[in-house]
Design a protein around this motif. Structure first.
Motif, PDB file in Angstrom:
ATOM      1  N   VAL A 125       0.964  -1.251  -0.081  1.00  0.00           N
ATOM      2  CA  VAL A 125       0.157   0.150  -0.031  1.00  0.00           C
ATOM      3  C   VAL A 125       0.918   1.450  -0.105  1.00  0.00           C
ATOM      4  N   LEU A 126       0.678   2.176  -1.023  1.00  0.00           N
ATOM      5  CA  LEU A 126       1.483   3.325  -1.241  1.00  0.00           C
ATOM      6  C   LEU A 126       0.568   4.239  -0.552  1.00  0.00           C
ATOM      7  N   VAL A 127       1.104   5.323   0.341  1.00  0.00           N
ATOM      8  CA  VAL A 127       0.605   6.214   1.076  1.00  0.00           C
ATOM      9  C   VAL A 127       1.196   7.486   0.600  1.00  0.00           C
ATOM     10  N   ALA A 128       0.688   8.473   0.250  1.00  0.00           N
ATOM     11  CA  ALA A 128       1.146   9.751  -0.327  1.00  0.00           C
ATOM     12  C   ALA A 128       0.279  10.845   0.043  1.00  0.00           C
ATOM     13  N   SER A 129       0.983  12.007   0.285  1.00  0.00           N
ATOM     14  CA  SER A 129       0.282  13.420   0.595  1.00  0.00           C
ATOM     15  C   SER A 129       1.003  14.500   0.163  1.00  0.00           C
ATOM     16  N   ALA A 130       0.509  15.621   0.080  1.00  0.00           N
ATOM     17  CA  ALA A 130       1.082  16.992  -0.346  1.00  0.00           C
ATOM     18  C   ALA A 130       1.829  17.294   0.978  1.00  0.00           C
ATOM     19  N   GLU A 131       1.415  17.122   2.138  1.00  0.00           N
ATOM     20  CA  GLU A 131       2.065  17.491   3.413  1.00  0.00           C
ATOM     21  C   GLU A 131       2.397  16.313   4.046  1.00  0.00           C
ATOM     22  N   PRO A 132       3.445  16.508   5.032  1.00  0.00           N
ATOM     23  CA  PRO A 132       4.318  15.579   5.619  1.00  0.00           C
ATOM     24  C   PRO A 132       3.429  14.487   6.323  1.00  0.00           C
ATOM     25  N   LEU A 133       3.603  13.356   6.349  1.00  0.00           N
ATOM     26  CA  LEU A 133       2.822  12.222   6.704  1.00  0.00           C
ATOM     27  C   LEU A 133       2.966  11.825   8.044  1.00  0.00           C
ATOM     28  N   SER A 134       1.796  11.471   8.842  1.00  0.00           N
ATOM     29  CA  SER A 134       1.861  11.263  10.281  1.00  0.00           C
ATOM     30  C   SER A 134       2.641   9.736  10.616  1.00  0.00           C
TER      31      SER A 134
END
Length: 267
Positions: free
Chosen positions: A206-215
């Motif tokens: 599972v790839l987790v991606a965001s424009a902001e830093p991840l938790s």
């Protein structure tokens, strides 16, 4: 009601596995939607749990048994959810045989992911979950830059984009997906079982991606508490995986075909 390419297999615990073209696609436990059987679905749920408490606006690309939408509704009641599933026969069969809970806010649209995401409003989702397969492979269009940029547009600033990916040992196709996604959503991490991350078998990540830093701290705590051998790759460890990986173009490339039964392990 039936669909020739879809079958539902009930088990002794009252759960049902949705098969498409002979391959298991999802498992649903109607009496307890918080029970997630497939490992990758548990990983998707771990990532979603890092988002702030309360209802979430979630777009799901790929429907099958609507397992994750049911879980979101059970754990965050009242969440407005959109499911983009072009196979209307599949949706009709699942909804007839495994009804959705009362007063849910799950809306299924009979369109593919690329078309459906393009029609969504900017900053309209807390999460976009891409979990769609055709013939056992992730369609190339769902990992190309055209789709990824659409997902980034739809996400709210601190929202999460999640992909359920499948690859051979070595994860070179996954590395190219991560390189592609990171161009639009630069903060990325990868969740998978230890066997998959160590290159011992074909499997899902599972790839987790965001424009902001991840938790990342929250993800690490949840991974440590998970009831399955889960690993997390981020930062330098993920950079090593990406070494030499080239991003896809607009159309992407489909994931490798799954191996024959009994040949999923590399060693």
């Amino acid at each position: 009601m039936s669909a020739d390419h879809v079958s539902l297999e009930w088990d002794e615990r009252g759960g049902v596995t949705v098969h498409m073209d002979g391959s298991p696609q999802s498992h649903v436990q109607p009496d307890d939607p918080t029970l997630l059987v497939f490992e990758y679905v548990q990983h998707l749920a771990l990532a979603l749990d890092t988002l702030p408490a309360g209802p979430l606006g979630v777009t799901h690309v790929g429907g099958a048994g609507l397992t994750l939408p049911r879980w979101v509704e059970a754990t965050r009641p009242g969440s407005p959810q959109i499911v983009l599933e072009p196979d209307a026969a599949l949706t009709d069969l699942v909804r007839a045989e495994v009804p959705l809970p009362r007063r849910h806010r799950i809306r299924v649209r009979p369109v593919n992911g690329l078309t459906g995401v393009a029609a969504l409003k900017d900053d309209s989702a807390d999460a976009v979950v891409t979990d769609a397969y055709a013939g056992g492979r992730v369609p190339g269009e769902l990992v190309g830059t055209a789709y990824v940029s659409g997902v980034a547009r739809v996400l709210r600033p601190q929202g999460l984009a999640l992909w359920n990916l499948a690859d051979e040992p070595g994860m070179r196709w996954v590395a190219r997906v991560v390189a592609t996604v990171a161009q639009s959503l630069p903060h990325v991490a990868l969740l998978a079982t230890h066997e998959v991350l160590k290159g011992r078998r074909f499997g899902n990540s599972v790839l987790v991606a965001s424009a902001e830093p991840l938790s990342v701290d929250a993800l690490q705590r949840d991974v440590a508490r998970a009831n399955l051998p889960t690993g997390l790759r981020h930062g330098a460890a993920l950079t090593r995986l990406l070494a030499g990986a080239r991003a896809f173009g607009a159309d992407g490339e489909p994931s490798p075909p799954p191996p024959e039964a009994g040949r999923w392990r590399a060693r």
